[in-house]
Write a protein that holds these residues in place. Structure first.
Motif, short mmCIF file in Angstrom:
data_model
loop_
_atom_site.label_atom_id
_atom_site.label_comp_id
_atom_site.label_asym_id
_atom_site.label_seq_id
_atom_site.Cartn_x
_atom_site.Cartn_y
_atom_site.Cartn_z
N LEU A 194 -2.45 -0.56 6.12
CA LEU A 194 -0.96 -0.64 5.30
C LEU A 194 -0.43 -1.67 4.71
N LYS A 195 -1.34 -3.10 5.83
CA LYS A 195 -1.11 -4.67 5.33
C LYS A 195 -1.62 -4.72 4.00
N LYS A 196 -2.43 -4.57 3.60
CA LYS A 196 -3.11 -4.42 3.15
C LYS A 196 -2.93 -4.37 1.62
N LYS A 197 -1.71 -3.05 1.97
CA LYS A 197 -1.71 -2.49 0.59
C LYS A 197 -0.26 -3.97 0.35
N ARG A 198 -0.50 -4.49 0.80
CA ARG A 198 1.03 -5.89 0.05
C ARG A 198 0.43 -7.43 0.05
N ILE A 199 0.72 -8.08 -0.29
CA ILE A 199 -0.81 -9.25 -0.93
C ILE A 199 0.19 -9.90 -0.57
N SER A 252 -7.10 -8.30 -4.63
CA SER A 252 -6.68 -6.76 -3.06
C SER A 252 -7.82 -6.25 -2.88
N GLU A 253 -7.42 -6.06 -1.83
CA GLU A 253 -8.47 -5.81 -0.24
C GLU A 253 -8.37 -4.28 -0.52
N SER A 254 -7.33 -3.05 -0.98
CA SER A 254 -7.49 -2.29 -0.89
C SER A 254 -7.02 -1.52 -2.26
N SER A 255 -7.37 -0.80 -3.02
CA SER A 255 -6.92 0.26 -4.18
C SER A 255 -5.21 1.18 -4.58
N GLY A 256 -5.36 0.91 -5.14
CA GLY A 256 -3.71 1.66 -5.16
C GLY A 256 -3.14 0.69 -6.51
N LEU A 285 3.07 -11.21 -2.59
CA LEU A 285 4.02 -10.96 -3.64
C LEU A 285 3.68 -10.26 -4.42
N LEU A 286 3.34 -9.39 -4.02
CA LEU A 286 3.16 -7.77 -4.36
C LEU A 286 2.45 -6.48 -3.43
N LYS A 287 3.37 -4.99 -3.73
CA LYS A 287 3.20 -4.21 -2.64
C LYS A 287 2.33 -2.87 -3.60
N LEU A 288 1.72 -2.22 -3.23
CA LEU A 288 0.67 -1.18 -4.26
C LEU A 288 1.77 0.19 -3.20
N GLU A 289 1.32 0.74 -3.77
CA GLU A 289 1.88 2.18 -3.41
C GLU A 289 1.52 2.73 -2.30
N SER A 290 2.39 3.01 -1.43
CA SER A 290 1.45 3.79 0.07
C SER A 290 2.66 4.51 0.66
N SER A 291 3.61 5.47 0.33
CA SER A 291 4.21 6.05 1.03
C SER A 291 3.45 7.50 1.13
N GLY A 300 -10.35 -4.96 -4.90
CA GLY A 300 -11.33 -6.68 -5.45
C GLY A 300 -10.99 -6.73 -6.90
N SER A 301 -10.31 -6.09 -6.91
CA SER A 301 -9.30 -6.93 -8.19
C SER A 301 -8.71 -7.93 -8.56
N SER A 302 -8.72 -8.48 -9.69
CA SER A 302 -7.85 -10.31 -9.51
C SER A 302 -6.88 -9.89 -9.77
N VAL A 303 -5.59 -10.98 -8.65
CA VAL A 303 -4.20 -9.83 -8.96
C VAL A 303 -3.11 -11.04 -9.33
N PHE A 304 -3.51 -12.56 -8.33
CA PHE A 304 -3.13 -13.24 -8.57
C PHE A 304 -4.03 -14.73 -8.50
N THR A 305 -3.95 -15.66 -9.71
CA THR A 305 -4.40 -17.29 -9.54
C THR A 305 -3.07 -18.49 -9.08
N VAL A 306 -3.13 -18.80 -7.53
CA VAL A 306 -2.57 -19.84 -7.00
C VAL A 306 -3.30 -20.55 -6.83
N VAL A 307 -1.76 -22.14 -7.44
CA VAL A 307 -2.36 -23.37 -6.90
C VAL A 307 -1.93 -23.99 -5.42
N ASP A 308 -1.78 -25.09 -4.96
CA ASP A 308 -1.47 -26.10 -4.41
C ASP A 308 -0.50 -27.30 -4.83
#
Length: 348
Positions: A160-165, A59-63, A82-88, A187-195
């Protein structure tokens, strides 16, 4: 499966026709004479499959996580959220900043008109220079303020864009590190993805074979019960000091449903030479999942299962019971023939 049933049906029809005395139509083929030669003996080496394109999304943002749109095992497209952080609160600030910008733009429009009128009055000496200057510098201050507000608004929108991964590429979610309601730090790891299309193999081979292998060289391999062809993608020139082995990376057909961690057995030539039958590469085809060649005996096609020892640019070194040097093998038209089918050899 339908293709397999069709092949069986054709073979049965040919056999039924032969039993009734009917002669099936002959197939036009081109043949060459197999020859005896030497090739390097093969040694089985065990490797492991892995995904070359593997990403730990941070994550590039905290929340606080407000929404999760995917779970482990889901397939996603590049750009999918994939994920949305609180951004109201931030969204409200963006709305307020937009309103402030619109108000300043309206004031700027009015001030431009005032400046035009002041300029006309000044030319007629109806107002003083200081009055005109006041209007002029008020407009300049507004311009600077609008530039500043626009920069602040852009910064808020980027935050605000960073609130969505989002997914960085077409991928499969293999690990999820957060849940709804959890706090995520920068900087927290939220997902691991593979091609899934980036599946490759890594095999360690003895360092003495370093100069016998080359990039794009092809080998026969086996994953589970499936026989496949692989090729060298990269040779890593860094040997392990303890085992005296070095890794090679192998490209695999991405259409196969293989996953990371699976075992692969690869047949790699050694320095030892052995006798083999040499035929053109086009003579070796796959039937029912196995490598075969078709020989011509008494104007009929005879299917012979073979083991491929190695490939050169144009030849395949093979071993097979019932196949000897100087026997004719089909190199063109073999994809159309079946066992015991009459054939006509085409002149070169």
């Amino acid at each position: 499966m339908k293709h397999f049933i069709l092949i069986i049906a054709v073979i049965l029809n040919i056999q039924a026709s032969e039993s009734k005395g009917a002669t099936p139509p002959a197939s036009l083929v081109q043949t060459v004479v197999a020859k005896e030669g030497y090739t390097n003996s093969l040694q089985n080496y065990v490797g492991t499959l892995y995904y070359d394109r593997h990403s730990n999304l941070a994550s590039e943002s905290s929340g606080v996580v407000s929404k999760l749109y995917v779970k482990e095992g889901d397939k996603v497209k590049k750009g999918d959220v994939l994920l949305k952080l609180e951004s109201s609160i931030l969204e409200a600030k963006v709305s307020a900043k937009k309103a402030s910008l619109n108000s300043l733009i309206s004031e700027q429009t009015k001030q431009k008109k005032d400046l035009e009128r002041s300029k006309a009055l000044l030319e007629r000496n109806s107002i003083s220079q200081s009055s005109y200057d006041t209007t002029f510098y008020t407009l300049e201050a507004l311009d600077s303020q609008i530039t500043s507000v626009r920069a602040e608004l852009l910064s808020m929108k980027l935050e605000l864009k960073k609130k969505r991964i989002k997914a960085p590429f077409d991928a499969i979610i293999v690990k999820r590190g957060v849940d709804v309601g959890e706090w995520v730090a920068v900087g927290s790891s939220v997902f691991t993805v593979v091609d899934p299309k980036s599946i490759e193999a890594r095999v360690n081979i003895p360092s003495k074979l370093l100069y016998t292998v080359s990039k794009n060289q092809k080998f026969q391999a086996k994953i589970g019960t499936e026989n496949i062809e692989v090729s060298i993608k990269t040779i890593v020139p860094l040997a392990d000091k303890a085992s005296r082995t070095f890794p090679i990376k192998l490209s695999i057909n991405s259409k196969n449903k293989f996953i990371e961690g699976m075992r692969i057995d690869v047949q790699i030539p050694t320095l030892k030479k052995e006798k083999a039958i040499l035929v053109p590469r086009d003579a070796v085809i796959k039937r029912f999942g196995n490598f075969v060649v078709f020989s011509v005996v008494k104007s009929k096609a005879v299917m012979i299962p073979v083991s491929v020892l190695s490939y050169t640019n144009n030849e395949a070194a093979i071993k097979a019971q019932g196949l000897q040097a100087n026997m004719k093998v089909i190199v063109k038209g073999n994809e159309r023939v079946f066992p015991n089918m009459p054939v006509i050899e085409k002149a070169k």
